[in-house]
Design a protein around this motif. Structure first.
Motif, PDB file in Angstrom:
ATOM      1  N   ASP A  50      -1.657   0.760  -2.085  1.00  0.00           N
ATOM      2  CA  ASP A  50      -0.576   0.090  -1.370  1.00  0.00           C
ATOM      3  C   ASP A  50      -1.207  -0.852  -0.326  1.00  0.00           C
ATOM      4  OD1 ASP A  50       1.901  -0.580  -0.392  1.00  0.00           O
ATOM      5  OD2 ASP A  50       2.304   1.349   0.547  1.00  0.00           O
ATOM      6  N   ARG A 110       7.749  12.594  -3.127  1.00  0.00           N
ATOM      7  CA  ARG A 110       8.606  11.652  -3.877  1.00  0.00           C
ATOM      8  C   ARG A 110       7.706  10.569  -4.453  1.00  0.00           C
ATOM      9  NH1 ARG A 110       7.704   7.493  -0.629  1.00  0.00           N
ATOM     10  NH2 ARG A 110       7.071   8.105   1.446  1.00  0.00           N
ATOM     11  N   ASP A 147       6.844   3.834  -2.864  1.00  0.00           N
ATOM     12  CA  ASP A 147       7.507   2.536  -2.985  1.00  0.00           C
ATOM     13  C   ASP A 147       6.664   1.546  -2.206  1.00  0.00           C
ATOM     14  OD1 ASP A 147       9.164   0.380  -3.025  1.00  0.00           O
ATOM     15  OD2 ASP A 147      10.944   1.416  -2.296  1.00  0.00           O
ATOM     16  N   GLU A 201       4.514   1.795  -5.068  1.00  0.00           N
ATOM     17  CA  GLU A 201       3.628   2.290  -6.136  1.00  0.00           C
ATOM     18  C   GLU A 201       4.397   2.451  -7.459  1.00  0.00           C
ATOM     19  OE1 GLU A 201       3.640   3.345  -3.072  1.00  0.00           O
ATOM     20  OE2 GLU A 201       1.644   3.954  -2.395  1.00  0.00           O
TER      21      GLU A 201
END
Ligand code: AMP
Ligand code: GLY
Length: 436
Positions: free
Chosen positions: A220, A295, A298, A300
């Motif tokens: 990221d 989770r 985001d 990724e």
């Protein structure tokens, strides 16, 4: 199958896009979704995805909707409904739902819980202490001469982590979080960690309570500006695979991190079914966990979904059933790059409602997918409606080509104030190690 996806970001659009490709998908709802979701059609029926105007943290509303519409599977995107126990609530009503239950979700919802767990079960992490008094926290920070990271215990929208390079900055950060409560109740306790140096990567492991299936590496880009400058954001872009680990090193990281984590879960009877996403620093002493998320990442997810060859419905369903051992993950050999286009001013204040142009031109490009995040429809046009607006994602045989394709698509898209990093993937291109 009828499927309900909870969330509204680029991560959820990527999940919906991939779920919709499954022949099992007959109907898909997304709550609350975004303007990009209805562009997808469930492969089983050709039916367009429907947005349901219910917020991701409206547990009562979501339960009511599920009781009325009987989804065969509900998939939870963001952390807050997991932390609030949506999985437990749905399970009590015999509704199949993918994601960790409230106890298991503590790996993300409480950094103190995670840190204690890692200490007890031997998961490599930064030297850390958990404090509920500012004085104790400052004394501990002093053992690192103030070079430390101060983290609010609870969820703080991806913020709540302050880096300090000397004792003055550490004291300031502790006071901000614990006394001024900059991040609200999340700052009742803090975790103080030694400041680690190295390359940061994201790991993802899909879990069914017994088996963990590791995803390839990704990276990221958390800072807002090129060269990792500017404030932290939710994530400005990703690429996968990340060439900083060889296949063997990735397996080794999994063995040293996921192995003790799984044994710890078994010892404490934590039934983790969902995605374990450790943020990892590759230090000179080996990989160390900075934090756990419970989770999909985001953004990724955007690059993972571009590379995943399995049927995502079957994969998530197997997590819920505890039958992941029967499934091997398959990935395309392609590299994928996602460039986030954000509203001007993000992660600070920004204006909304700007018309987005160029999406039709990009739609005709091969091996490119624009995932919507903060978008809405206004008078038939797509407009900006959030901080991170679009995740422009491309895949190709090499990282260089994928990067070129993603930026060529970005160049075709315009909205007032659009901001994006121009160096997503640059670190990997400068890196000469073999691809993992
Ligand atoms: P977290 O939410 O805990 O992952 O922290 C957010 C970001 O802060 C991470 O992505 C890292 O860039 C940075 N960070 C967190 N913990 C550390 C640490 N112990 N050493 C260095 N950087 C860190
Ligand atoms: N990629 C950052 C996050 O999902 O937290």
């Amino acid at each position: 199958m009828k499927i309900l996806v909870i969330g509204s970001g680029g991560r959820e659009h990527a999940l919906v896009w991939k779920l919709a490709q499954s022949p099992h998908a007959r109907q898909i709802w997304c709550a609350p979704g975004n303007a990009g979701m209805p562009l997808e059609r469930a492969a089983g029926t050709g039916k367009a995805v429907e947005c349901v105007p219910l917020q991701a943290d409206d547990l009562d509303g979501l339960l009511e909707f599920a009781k009325e519409n009987n989804p065969d599977l509900t998939v939870v995107g963001p952390d807050n409904p997991l932390a609030a126990g949506i999985v437990d609530v749905f399970q009590r009503h015999r509704l199949r739902i993918w994601g960790p239950n409230q106890r298991a979700a503590q790996f993300e919802s409480s950094k103190a819980f995670s840190q204690n767990f890692m200490a007890v079960h031997g998961v490599p992490t930064a030297r850390s202490g958990v404090f509920s008094d500012a004085h104790g926290a400052k004394m501990f920070a002093a053992t690192f001469h103030g070079r430390c990271v101060v983290k609010a215990d609870g969820l703080a929208l991806g913020k709540g982590v302050l880096l300090a390079y000397n004792q003055h900055e550490a004291d300031q950060a502790i006071e901000d979080i614990m006394l001024k409560r900059t991040f609200g109740a999340a700052g009742e306790q803090v975790v103080i960690q030694e400041l680690l140096e190295g390359m940061e990567i994201s790991l993802h492991a899909l879990c069914d309570g017994h088996v963990a299936r590791l995803f390839p590496t990704s990276q990221d880009h958390k800072r807002a500006l090129d060269g990792d400058n500017g404030p932290n954001t939710g994530g400005m872009g990703t690429f996968s695979p990340a060439p900083f680990l060889t296949d063997d090193e990735l397996l080794d990281a999994a063995r040293t991190i996921i192995g003790p984590w799984q044994r710890g879960c078994a010892a404490e009877a934590i039934d983790f079914r969902g995605m374990l996403y450790p943020g990892v620093m590759l230090t000179a002493d080996g990989p160390k966990v900075l934090e756990f998320n419970a989770r999909f990442g985001d953004p990724e997810t955007q690059v993972y979904m571009a590379r995943l060859e399995n049927d995502l419905v079957e994969l998530l369903d197997a997590c819920v059933s505890g039958t992941l051992k029967d499934i091997q993950l398959r990935w395309s050999a392609h590299s994928a790059v996602c460039v986030v286009m954000a509203s001007g001013g993000y992660p600070g204040a920004y204006s909304k409602g700007h018309v987005i142009s160029g999406l039709e031109s990009v739609a005709s490009l091969p091996n490119v997918k624009v995932f919507h995040a903060g978008t809405a429809l206004s008078e038939g046009e797509f407009v900006t409606h959030g901080g991170r607006v679009l995740g422009v994602t491309a895949w190709a045989p090499s990282l260089e080509e994928a990067q070129g394709a993603a930026y060529a698509a970005v160049d075709l898209i315009q909205f007032e104030g659009a901001h994006f990093r121009t160096d997503i993937g640059a670190k990997a291109l400068g890196h000469r190690a073999p691809l993992a």
